[in-house]
Motif scaffolding. Structure first.
Motif, mmCIF file in Angstrom:
data_model
loop_
_atom_site.group_PDB
_atom_site.id
_atom_site.type_symbol
_atom_site.label_atom_id
_atom_site.label_comp_id
_atom_site.label_asym_id
_atom_site.label_seq_id
_atom_site.Cartn_x
_atom_site.Cartn_y
_atom_site.Cartn_z
ATOM 1 N N LYS A 228 12.382 4.394 5.248
ATOM 2 C CA LYS A 228 11.171 5.128 5.621
ATOM 3 C C LYS A 228 9.994 4.651 4.771
ATOM 4 O O LYS A 228 9.534 5.333 3.857
ATOM 5 C CB LYS A 228 11.402 6.627 5.469
ATOM 6 N N LEU A 229 9.550 3.458 5.101
ATOM 7 C CA LEU A 229 8.424 2.855 4.397
ATOM 8 C C LEU A 229 7.323 2.585 5.403
ATOM 9 O O LEU A 229 7.572 2.040 6.484
ATOM 10 C CB LEU A 229 8.854 1.556 3.728
ATOM 11 N N ALA A 230 6.097 2.964 5.063
ATOM 12 C CA ALA A 230 4.992 2.768 5.994
ATOM 13 C C ALA A 230 4.692 1.293 6.181
ATOM 14 O O ALA A 230 4.342 0.852 7.282
ATOM 15 C CB ALA A 230 3.746 3.506 5.502
ATOM 16 N N ILE A 231 4.839 0.527 5.124
ATOM 17 C CA ILE A 231 4.492 -0.894 5.210
ATOM 18 C C ILE A 231 5.289 -1.675 4.173
ATOM 19 O O ILE A 231 5.555 -1.179 3.073
ATOM 20 C CB ILE A 231 2.971 -1.098 4.994
ATOM 21 N N VAL A 232 5.689 -2.869 4.551
ATOM 22 C CA VAL A 232 6.383 -3.784 3.646
ATOM 23 C C VAL A 232 5.515 -5.030 3.496
ATOM 24 O O VAL A 232 5.167 -5.677 4.484
ATOM 25 C CB VAL A 232 7.780 -4.163 4.182
ATOM 26 N N GLU A 233 5.160 -5.335 2.263
ATOM 27 C CA GLU A 233 4.309 -6.486 1.993
ATOM 28 C C GLU A 233 5.113 -7.554 1.246
ATOM 29 O O GLU A 233 5.549 -7.329 0.119
ATOM 30 C CB GLU A 233 3.095 -6.064 1.157
ATOM 31 N N LEU A 234 5.314 -8.671 1.914
ATOM 32 C CA LEU A 234 6.004 -9.796 1.283
ATOM 33 C C LEU A 234 4.945 -10.685 0.646
ATOM 34 O O LEU A 234 4.480 -11.657 1.230
ATOM 35 C CB LEU A 234 6.820 -10.564 2.324
ATOM 36 N N TYR A 251 3.747 1.245 13.856
ATOM 37 C CA TYR A 251 3.607 -0.005 14.586
ATOM 38 C C TYR A 251 2.310 -0.730 14.268
ATOM 39 O O TYR A 251 2.086 -1.831 14.725
ATOM 40 C CB TYR A 251 3.702 0.258 16.100
ATOM 41 N N GLN A 252 1.450 -0.101 13.505
ATOM 42 C CA GLN A 252 0.203 -0.757 13.117
ATOM 43 C C GLN A 252 0.452 -1.509 11.822
ATOM 44 O O GLN A 252 0.403 -0.935 10.728
ATOM 45 C CB GLN A 252 -0.921 0.273 12.932
#
Length: 496
Positions: A228-234, A251-252
């Motif tokens: 449950k993570l809003a965003i994953v930044e690699l 989805y954004q």
């Protein structure tokens, strides 16, 4: 031959061959050979692959998902004792440990005792690869509440703080059902400086707006599943080659890809609801040139937006060799998948599974309405744009094929476009253990007469040298369908 003579002939083999045989067993089974003789006892101290898993200590026939709490404690202690015993009986520095893998539960002091034993082994022995698989003992996400996540994370961080030597030498880490603090994962990544494989399952930070930022010098495989993570930044992963990102919240822009120059294998899977935004792969995977792509739809709405062949999409797919479309919903037009074929001129293999897997689906109509599940799961693409030729595709594999018009028209389109297609494998609907007894009418060409009739429908008016295959599944096809050519550090965890 008499039993004694057979034992003598086996023992007469060179030690390196006997060790190679024992390396193919789990530690519990390998240790049992020590009762044969002093020679076999010494061989166990030379093993190069030490795979110690708490579920391996279950009684025969007991599933690890069905054990009681008392049994869990017992097998957890057994795993700790086995780890300490095996590592203390090895001569320091004499034999390289190529893999040291331990699977255990976050209970009592067992993790710390295992961690310290592993940490000591890293100081006194040459350990090439070390893995922790940390389990919580709960397997149904619906039965896990916030307190379980918080408690699990607290226990894990106590274990982490108590065993810096072990974590400092880890190359693989598998975590589940944990709610981390704001800087916990960052601290883990900093300490695990040699980490190559990281898997997070059902982990979060307690805030739906939270972001996971990942930077690491050696990480080559990252798996984020149902987190449950809003965003994953690699941000910076110079060695990352495999990414598994399954089950995201929004989805954004749920995934931002930064510096990942070696990324080759990507697996994306999610359940799309009626209000969710469609994903454009040209944007989602922007900046990459992948070779293997798996897209999973969980038998629900197609969440990929078919795109015309833009320069950005062509850049993402220019090296693509293998595509696996997983759990497509039944009864919907497949023409949209031609846009993947058009944008990937070097694609050699196309796999797809069309399957309404009722065991994993929400079937109650009222709950589907409440959960905003989509009634129309399909997606349209301008079929006039499908007039192109593809020269690289040689293999088409369809699981869940039926002699319906939607399948026939799709295969005909592929036959026309893929001018060098060699083999078409058409398999019937798959079944798991749970849904095996559910009766369903399947229009599959079982008989020779039906297959002759189907081939006429598929090839009339089309010049193609492709060979059609039916019935029994070819070796390797099922494995490719489930796992898109990913190499794992050790065998997958499957316990009976």
């Amino acid at each position: 031959m008499q039993k004694g003579k057979r034992d003598s002939r086996l023992s007469a083999l060179p030690d390196d061959i006997l060790v190679n045989i024992l390396d193919r067993l789990n530690v519990r089974d390998a240790a049992r050979t020590s009762i044969l003789s002093r020679q076999w006892t010494q061989l166990c101290a030379k093993l190069s692959r030490l795979i110690i898993s708490a579920p391996h200590f279950l009684p025969h026939g007991v599933r690890y998902t069905d054990i009681s709490d008392d049994e869990l404690v017992r097998i957890n202690v057994a795993a700790a004792q086995a780890t300490e015993s095996i590592l203390t009986h090895r001569n320091p520095g004499e034999h390289t440990i190529r893999l040291l893998s331990t699977t255990f539960y976050l209970r009592d002091d067992v993790p710390i005792s295992i961690g310290r034993a592993v940490g000591h082994a890293m100081v006194t022995h040459l350990v090439e690869n070390a893995k922790f698989s940390v389990m919580t003992g709960k397997y149904d996400i619906m039965d896990i509440d916030d307190d379980d996540l918080v408690t699990g994370a607290r226990k894990f961080m106590s274990f982490f703080d108590a065993c810096p030597n072990a974590f400092g030498g880890l190359t693989a880490l598998d975590l589940e059902n944990l709610r981390f603090g704001e800087s916990d994962i960052s601290n883990v990544l900093i300490t695990c400086k040699w980490l190559k494989h990281l898997r997070l399952f059902n982990c979060d930070s307690g805030d739906d707006g939270s972001a996971l930022q990942v930077e690491h010098a050696h990480l080559s495989e990252l798996s984020i599943v149902q987190c449950k993570l809003a965003i994953v930044e690699l941000n910076w992963l110079s060695q990352l080659t495999r990414l598994f990102f399954e089950g995201w919240l929004r989805y954004q822009d749920p995934l931002l890809i930064g510096h990942v120059p070696l990324l080759e294998v990507v697996s994306l899977a999610n359940i799309a609801l009626s209000y969710n935004k469609m994903v454009k792969l040209s944007e989602f995977l922007s900046g990459t040139s992948i070779r293997v792509l798996k897209l999973g739809f969980n038998s629900e709405k197609i969440w990929v937006q078919p795109e015309c062949r833009t320069q950005c999409l062509a850049s993402v797919f220019c090296q693509l060799r293998f595509v696996n479309l997983f759990h497509l919903p039944e009864g919907y037009d497949l023409t949209w998948t031609m846009n993947v074929l058009e944008a990937a001129p070097l694609l050699k293999e196309l796999y797809m599974t069309v399957w309404d897997h009722v065991c994993d689906m929400e079937m109650d109509e009222e709950k589907r309405k409440e959960g905003s599940y989509s009634e129309n799961k399909g997606v349209e693409w301008d079929s006039t744009a499908a007039d192109f030729q593809h020269h690289s595709l040689v293999t088409l594999v369809i699981f869940g094929f039926e002699s319906e018009d939607c399948f026939v028209s799709y295969v005909r389109r592929v036959l026309v476009a893929a001018v060098n297609l060699e083999d078409v494998f058409l398999y019937s609907t798959l079944q798991c253990r749970s849904c095996r007894d559910m009766k369903k009418l399947v229009r599959y060409p079982w008989t020779k007469r039906q297959r002759i009739s189907l081939k006429k429908r598929l090839t009339t008016g089309i010049e193609s040298f492709a060979i059609f295959h039916y019935g029994e599944m070819r070796p390797g096809h099922l494995a490719k369908r489930v796992y898109p050519k990913c190499s794992m550090l050790e065998e997958k965890k499957v316990f009976v």
